[in-house]
Design a protein around this motif. Structure first.
Motif, PDB file in Angstrom:
ATOM      1  N   UNK A 145       0.818  -1.059  -0.029  1.00  0.00           N
ATOM      2  CA  UNK A 145      -0.156   0.068  -0.007  1.00  0.00           C
ATOM      3  C   UNK A 145       0.719   1.404  -0.023  1.00  0.00           C
ATOM      4  N   UNK A 146       2.035   1.169   0.820  1.00  0.00           N
ATOM      5  CA  UNK A 146       2.963   2.442   0.551  1.00  0.00           C
ATOM      6  C   UNK A 146       3.507   2.864  -0.601  1.00  0.00           C
ATOM      7  N   UNK A 147       3.684   1.813  -1.371  1.00  0.00           N
ATOM      8  CA  UNK A 147       4.319   1.994  -2.727  1.00  0.00           C
ATOM      9  C   UNK A 147       3.275   2.554  -3.418  1.00  0.00           C
ATOM     10  N   UNK A 148       2.057   1.727  -3.673  1.00  0.00           N
ATOM     11  CA  UNK A 148       1.148   2.656  -4.416  1.00  0.00           C
ATOM     12  C   UNK A 148       0.525   3.959  -4.188  1.00  0.00           C
ATOM     13  N   UNK A 149       0.329   4.248  -2.770  1.00  0.00           N
ATOM     14  CA  UNK A 149       0.160   5.543  -2.186  1.00  0.00           C
ATOM     15  C   UNK A 149       1.400   6.622  -2.584  1.00  0.00           C
ATOM     16  N   UNK A 150       2.685   6.246  -2.497  1.00  0.00           N
ATOM     17  CA  UNK A 150       3.686   6.931  -2.723  1.00  0.00           C
ATOM     18  C   UNK A 150       3.475   7.395  -4.529  1.00  0.00           C
ATOM     19  N   UNK A 151       3.357   6.492  -5.315  1.00  0.00           N
ATOM     20  CA  UNK A 151       3.302   6.668  -6.659  1.00  0.00           C
ATOM     21  C   UNK A 151       2.327   7.459  -7.185  1.00  0.00           C
ATOM     22  N   UNK A 152       1.031   7.319  -6.409  1.00  0.00           N
ATOM     23  CA  UNK A 152      -0.227   8.119  -6.978  1.00  0.00           C
ATOM     24  C   UNK A 152      -0.658   9.500  -5.878  1.00  0.00           C
ATOM     25  N   UNK A 153       0.427   9.859  -5.006  1.00  0.00           N
ATOM     26  CA  UNK A 153       0.166  10.682  -3.863  1.00  0.00           C
ATOM     27  C   UNK A 153      -0.457  11.852  -4.508  1.00  0.00           C
ATOM     28  N   UNK A 154       0.489  12.429  -5.498  1.00  0.00           N
ATOM     29  CA  UNK A 154       0.021  13.799  -6.049  1.00  0.00           C
ATOM     30  C   UNK A 154      -1.402  13.707  -6.947  1.00  0.00           C
ATOM     31  N   UNK A 155      -1.528  12.647  -7.332  1.00  0.00           N
ATOM     32  CA  UNK A 155      -2.778  12.467  -8.188  1.00  0.00           C
ATOM     33  C   UNK A 155      -4.048  12.463  -7.177  1.00  0.00           C
ATOM     34  N   UNK A 156      -3.715  11.840  -6.139  1.00  0.00           N
ATOM     35  CA  UNK A 156      -4.855  11.634  -5.073  1.00  0.00           C
ATOM     36  C   UNK A 156      -5.148  13.096  -4.538  1.00  0.00           C
ATOM     37  N   UNK A 157      -4.193  13.850  -4.330  1.00  0.00           N
ATOM     38  CA  UNK A 157      -4.270  15.028  -3.690  1.00  0.00           C
ATOM     39  C   UNK A 157      -4.852  16.122  -4.723  1.00  0.00           C
ATOM     40  N   UNK A 158      -4.503  15.846  -5.876  1.00  0.00           N
ATOM     41  CA  UNK A 158      -5.329  16.814  -7.160  1.00  0.00           C
ATOM     42  C   UNK A 158      -6.741  16.215  -7.000  1.00  0.00           C
ATOM     43  N   UNK A 159      -7.022  14.967  -7.065  1.00  0.00           N
ATOM     44  CA  UNK A 159      -8.365  14.621  -7.485  1.00  0.00           C
ATOM     45  C   UNK A 159      -9.125  15.048  -6.224  1.00  0.00           C
ATOM     46  N   UNK A 160      -8.749  15.140  -4.906  1.00  0.00           N
ATOM     47  CA  UNK A 160      -9.692  15.555  -3.823  1.00  0.00           C
ATOM     48  C   UNK A 160      -9.800  17.181  -3.887  1.00  0.00           C
ATOM     49  N   UNK A 161      -8.580  17.820  -4.452  1.00  0.00           N
ATOM     50  CA  UNK A 161      -8.730  19.160  -4.839  1.00  0.00           C
ATOM     51  C   UNK A 161      -9.892  19.596  -5.523  1.00  0.00           C
ATOM     52  N   UNK A 162     -10.050  18.705  -6.594  1.00  0.00           N
ATOM     53  CA  UNK A 162     -11.102  18.967  -7.653  1.00  0.00           C
ATOM     54  C   UNK A 162     -12.370  18.752  -7.251  1.00  0.00           C
ATOM     55  N   UNK A 163     -12.556  17.856  -6.154  1.00  0.00           N
ATOM     56  CA  UNK A 163     -13.892  17.266  -5.854  1.00  0.00           C
ATOM     57  C   UNK A 163     -14.443  18.336  -4.473  1.00  0.00           C
ATOM     58  N   UNK A 164     -13.740  19.537  -4.399  1.00  0.00           N
ATOM     59  CA  UNK A 164     -14.093  20.431  -3.176  1.00  0.00           C
ATOM     60  C   UNK A 164     -15.113  21.306  -4.017  1.00  0.00           C
ATOM     61  N   UNK A 165     -15.934  22.143  -3.507  1.00  0.00           N
ATOM     62  CA  UNK A 165     -16.925  22.745  -3.931  1.00  0.00           C
ATOM     63  C   UNK A 165     -16.268  23.941  -4.514  1.00  0.00           C
ATOM     64  N   UNK A 166     -16.669  24.745  -5.358  1.00  0.00           N
ATOM     65  CA  UNK A 166     -15.782  25.844  -5.992  1.00  0.00           C
ATOM     66  C   UNK A 166     -15.808  27.253  -5.132  1.00  0.00           C
ATOM     67  N   UNK A 167     -16.874  27.309  -4.170  1.00  0.00           N
ATOM     68  CA  UNK A 167     -16.806  28.522  -3.408  1.00  0.00           C
ATOM     69  C   UNK A 167     -15.993  28.334  -2.001  1.00  0.00           C
ATOM     70  N   UNK A 168     -15.712  27.055  -2.011  1.00  0.00           N
ATOM     71  CA  UNK A 168     -14.884  26.514  -0.816  1.00  0.00           C
ATOM     72  C   UNK A 168     -13.482  26.280  -0.926  1.00  0.00           C
ATOM     73  N   UNK A 169     -13.115  25.615  -2.277  1.00  0.00           N
ATOM     74  CA  UNK A 169     -11.726  25.812  -2.627  1.00  0.00           C
ATOM     75  C   UNK A 169     -10.691  26.410  -2.229  1.00  0.00           C
ATOM     76  N   UNK A 170     -10.746  27.902  -2.631  1.00  0.00           N
ATOM     77  CA  UNK A 170      -9.410  28.623  -2.033  1.00  0.00           C
ATOM     78  C   UNK A 170      -9.435  28.433  -0.483  1.00  0.00           C
TER      79      UNK A 170
END
Length: 359
Positions: free
Chosen positions: A166-191
């Motif tokens: 799990x550590x290997x896959x989380x390390x590999x995709x960490x930036x993608x996961x953070x980016x996806x979570x950011x995209x899921x935030x409501x637009x008025x809340x994101x900043x």
């Protein structure tokens, strides 16, 4: 942060679901939480290697080998040595008890009425020795235990092997996961949410990526220094001092006190105790002038009281998993409280009294 009514309901529901998941699925979540902590600590190094021209996969492989190389080395080298030193301490407890009864207790009883049973290390050593024998006997009865608790054993082994995977896959995709979570935030809340997350990362990073590395470095420095002067239990005392330094100055106080006591019994004269003083002074100088400025910098970490309370509260609520997530949650709460404080200072509620006085 101006949330709509529906967004507030949704936030409350998500928080409740997360609480229930951690509460009821704690044992299942353990390898995933450990992997997330390791991935969080390793991601900055992987990003740095990637910025130097390596591919993401190769960067992750390098960081992965470094992390688990350190862990395996600690398991194979440090832990057996610590176990041997703990066993030696247990055997020496009766000797220390006899010395205290002969030299210390009579002197104290001249001035204070004190119960001699308070210094009864014999019973303590017997109990510790009994527990140690039970721990050593686990391997002898391993075959019987496997037949009676094979499901638990399989689950433990599966969790153990899950952590590196799990550590290997989380390390590999960490930036993608953070980016996806950011995209899921409501637009008025994101900043505002992104700003708060960055502040949480700064606070938590100052602690996990900084203070924990300082702890490890201090443990190694004290262990090596005490070993060089020939002190018994050098690694045990050094690692104790390193771990306890999670609270500023606590590691120095506990480690120094333990080392001085051992040096008093081990060496003739004051030379041994003087060398202990030198080792801990060097460790404190390196911590103040090199380790803390280099690894922590001027970032604001978690207050020592917040660390103690977070660890105790997390362990009480969710057990081992709670202790793992306690510090991240403490960092988040700390940042949210700062945000609320800033909003309060800028609100009419804070300035109303001043306005009334002017009128």
């Amino acid at each position: 942060m101006n949330l709509t009514l529906h967004q507030r309901y949704m936030t409350a529901v998500v928080a409740l679901v997360l609480f229930l998941v951690v509460h009821f699925l704690g044992p299942v979540l353990t390898p995933f939480v450990v992997s997330m902590v390791l991935a969080y600590l390793g991601d900055p190094l992987a990003d740095w290697l990637e910025s130097k021209g390596l591919s993401r996969t190769l960067s992750v492989v390098c960081v992965f080998l470094l992390i688990f190389g350190v862990i395996i080395t600690a398991l194979l080298v440090v832990i057996p040595t610590l176990a041997h030193q703990v066993k030696t301490v247990i055997h020496l407890l009766p000797v220390w008890e006899a010395w205290i009864e002969t030299n210390v207790l009579p002197y104290i009883q001249k001035y204070i009425e004190i119960d001699a049973s308070l210094f009864d290390f014999g019973e303590i050593s017997k109990r510790l020795a009994g527990q140690w024998q039970k721990a050593g006997g686990l391997l002898a009865s391993f075959g019987i235990s496997v037949s009676r608790s094979s499901i638990a054993l399989i689950g433990f082994v599966a969790n153990l092997f899950l952590i590196p995977v799990v550590t290997f896959y989380l390390l590999r995709d960490w930036d993608k996961m953070v980016g996806n979570l950011k995209m899921m935030l409501p637009r008025n809340v994101e900043p505002v949410a992104v700003a708060l997350v960055n502040e949480c990362d700064e606070v938590l990073g100052a602690f996990l990526k900084g203070q924990l590395m300082v702890m490890l470095a201090l443990g190694v420095i004290y262990s090596l220094g005490l070993t060089m002067i020939g002190l018994q239990f050098a690694i045990l005392i050094g690692m104790l001092a390193g771990l306890a330094s999670i609270i500023p100055y606590m590691g120095f106080v506990l480690g120094f006190a333990a080392a001085i006591v051992v040096a008093f019994f081990q060496f003739d004269g004051y030379m041994g105790m003087s060398l202990v003083v030198v080792v801990f002074m060097v460790g404190q100088a390196l911590e103040g002038w090199v380790l803390t400025p280099l690894l922590v910098g001027d970032k604001i970490g978690l207050h020592p009281v917040a660390v103690i309370f977070a660890l105790m509260a997390g362990g009480q609520l969710f057990g081992f998993v709670g202790m793992l997530i306690a510090l991240p949650m403490a960092a988040i709460i700390m940042v949210l409280l700062r945000h609320l404080h800033r909003n309060y200072k800028a609100s009419d509620l804070y300035h109303a009294g001043a306005a009334e006085e002017k009128d």
